[in-house]
Structure formats: structure tokens, C-alpha cells
Design an enzyme around this catalytic site. Structure first.
Site, mmCIF file in Angstrom:
data_model
loop_
_atom_site.group_PDB
_atom_site.id
_atom_site.type_symbol
_atom_site.label_atom_id
_atom_site.label_comp_id
_atom_site.label_asym_id
_atom_site.label_seq_id
_atom_site.Cartn_x
_atom_site.Cartn_y
_atom_site.Cartn_z
ATOM 1 N N MET A 116 32.724 37.930 40.092
ATOM 2 C CA MET A 116 33.663 37.537 39.064
ATOM 3 C C MET A 116 33.388 36.107 38.638
ATOM 4 O O MET A 116 32.703 35.356 39.310
ATOM 5 C CB MET A 116 35.097 37.674 39.549
ATOM 6 N N THR A 176 39.535 44.343 35.895
ATOM 7 C CA THR A 176 38.231 43.938 35.381
ATOM 8 C C THR A 176 37.783 42.650 36.055
ATOM 9 O O THR A 176 38.607 41.839 36.479
ATOM 10 C CB THR A 176 38.276 43.668 33.874
ATOM 11 N N ASP A 177 36.476 42.458 36.143
ATOM 12 C CA ASP A 177 36.001 41.117 36.440
ATOM 13 C C ASP A 177 36.422 40.238 35.271
ATOM 14 O O ASP A 177 36.694 40.726 34.158
ATOM 15 C CB ASP A 177 34.481 41.112 36.625
ATOM 16 N N CYS A 178 36.473 38.948 35.504
ATOM 17 C CA CYS A 178 37.120 38.067 34.529
ATOM 18 C C CYS A 178 36.406 38.074 33.179
ATOM 19 O O CYS A 178 35.217 37.749 33.088
ATOM 20 C CB CYS A 178 37.225 36.660 35.087
#
Length: 777
Positions: free
Chosen positions: A1, A305-307
């Protein structure tokens, strides 16, 4: 992330009015007070607001699902959209404060991410070894024990208003390529080890004392799903990378740790990654999210979600034409929570255009709200609930710090020890030359996604506790553009022994930073060789790194007596290293990844995701399971000060699979059968093994059980099916029993991703022993 640090906004305001000055001062004091930490954020504070008692979602006697349904029914669409993002807004009219979802606890409570911070109230938290070092212990009990301590400290910090309850850890990606900068965060290259680590650490973080699976102590998150392991290599970055993965490799290598997190660990969350898999962004892939995670594996939690991953799939990957389409596709694919603000900006537009329905949003936020319900966020004042008594006194306790030291000891790997050079005797080694850019480091020892440790013990400090030391860094930093060879040679030539502490740090391998070669950086090798050549006493080379290095020159140099890999050993790393070198601890760590020669990096592009070798192209494959080339050190390598031997007491010579009479394999030749169905019930056997410590020194020992299946479906050359950490006093023996489930442990994945039990001769490997048995119908 994304590794982000918040930046304070600059402000220049002239305030001539006394009243304005007072207001600003009061605001500053309020902000400063919150920064120090006071009370935690929680909803349903019926003590302060009795009217909240009438709200169904505040009624703890109701089911979690019923309470969430009641809450969703009270929210406006705008408020619902606010629960799709990590910085969830407050709903004051319902007594719900804002909540920040993003906190990290990779190997201790971290201040990476806005959800957690350290102040004078809690200035630091126990910093355990980086995951790759802990994984080298091959101790599942330790994995869970660390998770439990981290969750204790996380709850304590939550109670002081300094942390949240949702932690986006652990990272269970496979360490496929030694150049990956984030390999340090993972449990290594083996699917079984990664699965065992992930599920055990998750249980340590999440399980409440009453073991109620519907409750959460803190919520863990397994990331980054899936086939994510390229950050930034030769102009290929994670935001644009399309991982081309066969179904066989996906189900055989990349997916098992995530499946174990969900199925065995009951993890509360899975994070989808930045990259695409076979042309689809993972955060917009319905098959991978709704189909596999929530459908096949039955995730009891939320998908995050990943960032800024949705922003990435729109703006970087151009997967959709409009941002509203990106928002809609992600939600419909199965995303519940967006780290970032993309969904708060574009979901309303997606609804207005008919791309997504309000019922779809209800479904997504229900998974988020159920998680908060399970954490007790809607149960009122946490001080009156389980773990409400935890506070600053419970962070950095002596017991927690002792576990950090023990974890570091267990993870150190002795790779070379000529003629029993180690351990040193403090009465004989009266002077020690300590050399190297990592010899007196602090923050380097804890790796990335770190917090602020309780304290540090550097390698130099640890060694100095045993004997007199003279220190020279030898290089100004790990890049070592110009080594100070003469100064280092001078102290090594007069000392009783020399310890060289070399390797990498976050400037060499990190998130968004992959390596391009496998050598020690800069002139480190030159420095090591020059010092070894003039040293008066034995030379110990210590490698501090996440990934493996090509140190063949040192392995083959007889003047270098011993080699120790320490990974990034955490806050107590220096003490652990000194304990190993001076014999207070018997090394038991084993490498969780293969160490390749530089020729591997020159031949194999990092972007090739195939695990299996290709003889036609000369591609050698990856990991100990498939790789066919030369190595520097192998997965599972590691020495002890004791000699451990194994004696096989009981194992089958034949395993019969009870197929029904009408099964097709009775009338035709079958190389394998499905690893599911009635024939798999109770199809197993025990392997009884006697382990003996022939040395005088007691110590831990990892017993590996490997299997080599018949050569069908392009199966692995060798496969770890079980491991056990045992402790034996000197000159004693014990019994280890492995329970082998034939359909689970002896199965291989075929070309379509289905698990099959190979028929024919299988071979078990235990230490230097091999045992063959036949699986037939």
C-alpha cells in the site's frame, strides 16, 4: 500500500482581534490535547446521550446483522457514501464519530497511516523483527504470540485515543523474486509457510479471550491480493504492471496464503492490490473479489483497496473511460472500502448515471459496519467493555520486550561456521573489531511499516556487553560509494576477532524501490575481503537485509569463518546477535527464501511471473519448489551449535485410495485423481519421527517434512508439507508426529487450477533421510 506521511498545512494569518486570538488559542489547546491522547472514538455513548438508547443499532442484545440493517436504514445516501472511504465521516445526528480505518501493525503498532500516532502518553510500542526474520523461526506459536502482544498494545493505544481498531496487516504476498523491495514484509517464498504465518498472526491479532469468532479484538487485513510483487524495477512500476499469471501458478503459489487467511484465520479484511492480473485490475475483478474471496472462501469481513487503487485503475491504467465507471466497477466487483477518497468523489455520480444502485452501496458498507460492530465500536464506552482496562502501562512492558528479543534470536540464521568457530568465548575474545555500515544502526533494524520502538539495542551495543569493542563504520552508509578500508584493516589486524555487519537498508530495498542486482551494495564486498585478509582472529560476516545477497565470495573465503543473516531483527536485534555470537543462544533460524547468484538476476526478468521452469527458453523457474539452477544458499538452510539427527519410526509404504467401483480410473489409466470427494475422507497417515540432539547445548530445531510427488501436471520438484519447531536439551531425544492428509498435503495443482492427488511413487524428505511410498487405487 502507499507509504504516505501527512503534511501539516502552512498557515499565515494576522489576528489583531483579542477575541480571535482566544478562539485560536482554545482551538490549539484542544488539538494539542487530542494529540496527546485522551478518550477513544466510539458510537452509542448512551451515558452522555440517553436518546441513543432507543436506536436499534445501539441495542447490543440484537444480532450484529440486525443492528447494521437498522443503521443503514437510518442513513442518507450521502452518509452511506461516507462509509465507503477510509476516512469515514461522522454522523453527529446519530451519535457516530468519524473513524479512520487506516492503521498498520506489520510487526508492531506502527504510526504509518493516519489512524495511529505516538505522543508523550505512549511514546513507542514494541517493535518486533521484520516479518522475513520472524518467518525464519518457522515457529507458528511465535507468530501468534507476537500477534497477541501487538493487539494488546493496539487496544491499549486505542483506549488512550491514539489508535484505531482496524490494522492493514499482515502482508502475505509470496517473495517470488529476491530483488523485490517489499520482500522483507513477507514470510518468504513458500506457500505453506506464508499460509501458516498469515493465519497464525491474524489469530493473534483478532481472537478475543473468549474465542468468540463473532467478536474481534482488533481487525486484521491480509494484503496485497494478488500476484503483487513488482514495485519499481527498470521503469516498470506497480501502478502499470500487468501480472501475467497462469491459473496453475495462481492457485498453486499466489493464492494459498490469502485463502488460509480467510479460511483458517477468519481474517476480517483482504486488500486488493495496485497491479492488474491478466489484464484486469484486481480491485475491479469480480471473479477474484466476489467470486473467490467472498464466494469460494466465504470472507467474514470487508474488502479494501490499496491506497488510491481505484484512482490508479482509472488515471494510470485507463481501465475505464470515466471516474464514475471506475467507482461503479470496483463496488460491483466486491470492493467495500476505498483507502483514499475516490469513491467519496465519484459514487454519487455513478448512482446518478445508473451505473450502480443504492442497494449495492448498502451491501458494501454493511461489510464495513459489521466489522466495526464485531469490534465493539457501537457498544458504547469501551472502558466498560473487554480490554477497557488496557492503557499506556500495557505498552512496551518488560514481557513484551523480552518476546521481541526472543523472536529476534529465533529468526537469526547461521549460514556458515567453519570448524565450529562460533560461539565465541567472552573469556578468550577480549577484544573485538566491529566494522560495517550496519554495525551501529537503530532504525535500519526494524525495516519498513515501522513504529517507534520502546528502545534500541544496536549490534555494537549488544557485542559491547560481552567484551571490549573497537568500532569503525567502514562506509559512510550502506551504499558504500567509497570504503574506508585502511581504518577498518587497522582495527581488525589487532583484535582477537572481527565482526563485519554489512547489508542493506530502506535506501536499497523498500516499497517503490526494487533492486537491480544481488551484490552487496557499493564497495562493501571490497571492504569485507580486505578486512578478512588482514584480520588477526576469526572473521564473522553478518548480513542485515530483507532479500538474499550473492555473497559467494564470502562463502568460499576460508578467512571468513562464519556468516549470519539477521534480516531486519527489530528493536532488540543487537542483543540477539550478540547472544548468538557469544553462545547464550543456540541458533535455530532457517532461510525462508532461496539466495540466488547474480547470474540469476542477469538472466531472469523480474516481470516474468511464471514459477515453473521452461526448458525451451532456458527459464530456470522460481523458488526451491521449481528452480533448477545454482544457488548461493537454499530455502531451509541454517546451522546450529548442536548436531540434530532424525530417525524415521513409522511411515507407510503404500496409500490406497478407496474409489467407488464405477469411478473412471478403474477402467482407464489415470495419473491423478481429484483431491476432493468421498475417497478423501479419512485418507491420511501419521509419520513418526525421532529427533535427537547429539550436542551438549540445548536448543530449538525445525523439523521439515518435504514431499516430492510423481512428475505429473508439471508438479513441484519438492514441496514443504509440514514443519514443527521442537526444543531438546543436550544429549536428549524426542518424538515428532506429522499427521498427513493425503488429499490436502500430497495433492498438486493441475493446469486448470484443480487440486489432484498424483498416483505413483511419492518421496518424503526429512533432513538427509528419504522415504518412498506408493499412492494407488
Amino acid at each position: 500500500m502507499a507509504y504516505q506521511k501527512s503534511r501539516a498545512k502552512k498557515c499565515s494569518v494576522f489576528c489583531p482581534c483579542y477575541y480571535t486570538i482566544v478562539i485560536i488559542t482554545l482551538h490549539f489547546l484542544s488539538t494539542f490535547s487530542r494529540a496527546l491522547g485522551q478518550s477513544p472514538a466510539f458510537a452509542c455513548d448512551t451515558t452522555s446521550n440517553a436518546s441513543l438508547s432507543s436506536l436499534g443499532f445501539c441495542d447490543t442484545s440484537k444480532s450484529v446483522e440486525g443492528r447494521v440493517a437498522d443503521l443503514i436504514g437510518r442513513l442518507t445516501l450521502t452518509e452511506k457514501i461516507g462509509y465507503l472511504i477510509s476516512g469515514a465521516a461522522s454522523v453527529n445526528r446519530l451519535g457516530i464519530p468519524k473513524y479512520e480505518w487506516w492503521s498498520e501493525a506489520l510487526h508492531g503498532v506502527s504510526n504509518v497511516g493516519p489512524g495511529t500516532r505516538f505522543t508523550s502518553v505512549v511514546p513507542g510500542a514494541t517493535s518486533f523483527p521484520q516479518v522475513i526474520t520472524t518467518a525464519a523461526s518457522f515457529n507458528t506459536t511465535l507468530f501468534q504470540a507476537i500477534g497477541k502482544v501487538v493487539s494488546n498494545e493496539a487496544r491499549a493505544m486505542y483506549n488512550t485515543g491514539l489508535a484505531g481498531l482496524t490494522y492493514w496487516s499482515p502482508n502475505v504476498n509470496i517473495f517470488r523474486d529476491p530483488r523485490w523491495g517489499r520482500g522483507q514484509e513477507t514470510p518468504g517464498e513458500d506457500p505453506l509457510l506464508s499460509s501458516k504465518y498469515g493465519s497464525a498472526y491474524v489469530r493473534g491479532l483478532q481472537q478475543t479471550d473468549d474465542a468468540d469468532s463473532n467478536k474481534l479484538k482488533v481487525a486484521a487485513c491480509c494484503k496485497h491480493y494478488t500476484a503483487y510483487d513488482v514495485d519499481n524495477w527498470k521503469s516498470v512500476d506497480r501502478y502499470h504492471f500487468n501480472a501475467l499469471v497462469s491459473q496453475q501458478d495462481l492457485d498453486d503459489t499466489y493464492q494459498p496464503p490469502f485463502k488460509s487467511c480467510v479460511v483458517d484465520g477468519n481474517v476480517a479484511s483482504v486488500m486488493c492490490s495496485y497491479n492488474q492480473v491478466n489484464g484486469k485490475p484486481t480491485c475491479a475483478d469480480t471473479d477474484l473479489l466476489s467470486g473467490v474471496i467472498r464466494g469460494e472462501w466465504k470472507l467474514n469481513g470487508y474488502i479494501v483497496t490499496d491506497c488510491d487503487s481505484i484512482d490508479v485503475l482509472y488515471n494510470n491504467q485507463h481501465y475505464t473511460k470515466t471516474p464514475e465507471e471506475a467507482a461503479a466497477q470496483s463496488i460491483l466487483a466486491g470492493v467495500d472500502l476505498n483507502c483514499g477518497y475516490f469513491l467519496s468523489k465519484h459514487t454519487q455520480g455513478a448512482v446518478d448515471k445508473g451505473l450502480v444502485k443504492e442497494t449495492d452501496i448498502n451491501k458494501a458498507i454493511s461489510n464495513n459496519l459489521i466489522t466495526l460492530m464485531r469490534l465493539g465500536f457501537f457498544d458504547g464506552n469501551p472502558s466498560k467493555k473487554p480490554y477497557g482496562n488496557l492503557g499506556a502501562k500495557d505498552v512496551c512492558t518488560s514481557e513484551n520486550q523480552e518476546l521481541a528479543l526472543d523472536a529476534a534470536r529465533q529468526g537469526l540464521v547461521l549460514l556458515k561456521n567453519n570448524a565450529g568457530c562460533l560461539p565465541f568465548s567472552a573469556t578468550k575474545i577480549k577484544s573485538l573489531a566491529v566494522i560495517g555500515p550496519n554495525a551501529n544502526v537503530t532504525k535500519t533494524m526494524i525495516g519498513n511499516y515501522e513504529g517507534i520502538p520502546c528502545k534500541y539495542t544496536t549490534p555494537l551495543q549488544g557485542l559491547s556487553a560481552y567484551t571490549s569493542t573497537t568500532y569503525q563504520p567502514g562506509c559512510s552508509n550502506v551504499a558504500c560509494a567509497a570504503a574506508q578500508v585502511d581504518e577498518a584493516k587497522q582495527i581488525a589486524s589487532t583484535a582477537d576477532a572481527t565482526v563485519l555487519i554489512m547489508g542493506a537498508d530502506q535506501s536499497i530495498e523498500a516499497e517503490s524501490r526494487d533492486r537491480v542486482d544481488l551484490y552487496l551494495p557499493g564497495q562493501q564486498s571490497l571492504l569485507v575481503a580486505a578486512v578478512a585478509n588482514v584480520s588477526r582472529g576469526p572473521v564473522i560476516l553478518v548480513i542485515m537485509s530483507g532479500g538474499g545477497m550473492d555473497i559467494t565470495f564470502a562463502k568460499d573465503n576460508d578467512k571468513i569463518s562464519s556468516i549470519v543473516w539477521v534480516g531486519y531483527p527489530g528493536q532488540a536485534g543487537g542483543a540477539a546477535l550478540a547472544d548468538l555470537i557469544f553462545g547464550a543462544y543456540n541458533p535455530s533460524g532457517r532461510l525462508p527464501m532461496t539466495w540466488y547468484p547474480q547470474s540469476y538476476a542477469e538472466k531472469v526478468p523480474m516481470t516474468n511471473m511464471n514459477m515453473r521452469p521452461n526448458p525451451t527458453t532456458g527459464y530456470p523457474g522460481r523458488s526451491y519448489r521449481f528452480y533448477t539452477g545454482e544457488t548461493v544458499y537454499n530455502f531451509g538452510d541454517g546451522l546450529s551449535y548442536s548436531d540434530f539427527t532424525h530417525h524415521l519410526v513409522k511411515a507407510p509404504t503404500e496409500v490406497l485410495v478407496p474409489l467407488q467401483e464405477e469411478h473412471v480410473c478403474h477402467t482407464s489409466t489415470c495419473k491423478s485423481i481429484d483431491a476432493l470427494g468421498e475417497h478423501c475422507e479419512n485418507l491420511g497417515f501419521d509419520v513418526h519421527l525421532k529427533v535427537r540432539n547429539n550436542g551438549a547445548m540445548g536448543g530449538r530445531h525445525t523439523v521439515f517434512l518435504f514431499s516430492s510427488p510423481p512428475s505429473v501436471h508439471n508438479s513441484p520438484r519438492k514441496n514443504l508439507i509440514a514443519f514443527e519447531k521442537v526444543f531438546l536439551h543436550g544429549k536428549t531425544e524426542g518424538m515428532t508426529v506429522f499427521k498427513v492428509d493425503a488429499c490436502k498435503h500430497l495433492s498438486v495443482v493441475d493446469e486448470e487450477g484443480n487440486r489432484k492427488v498424483a498416483l505413483g511413487v511419492h518421496q518424503l524428505h526429512i533432513g538427509n533421510m528419504k522415504h518412498s511410498f506408493n499412492v494407488r487405487i
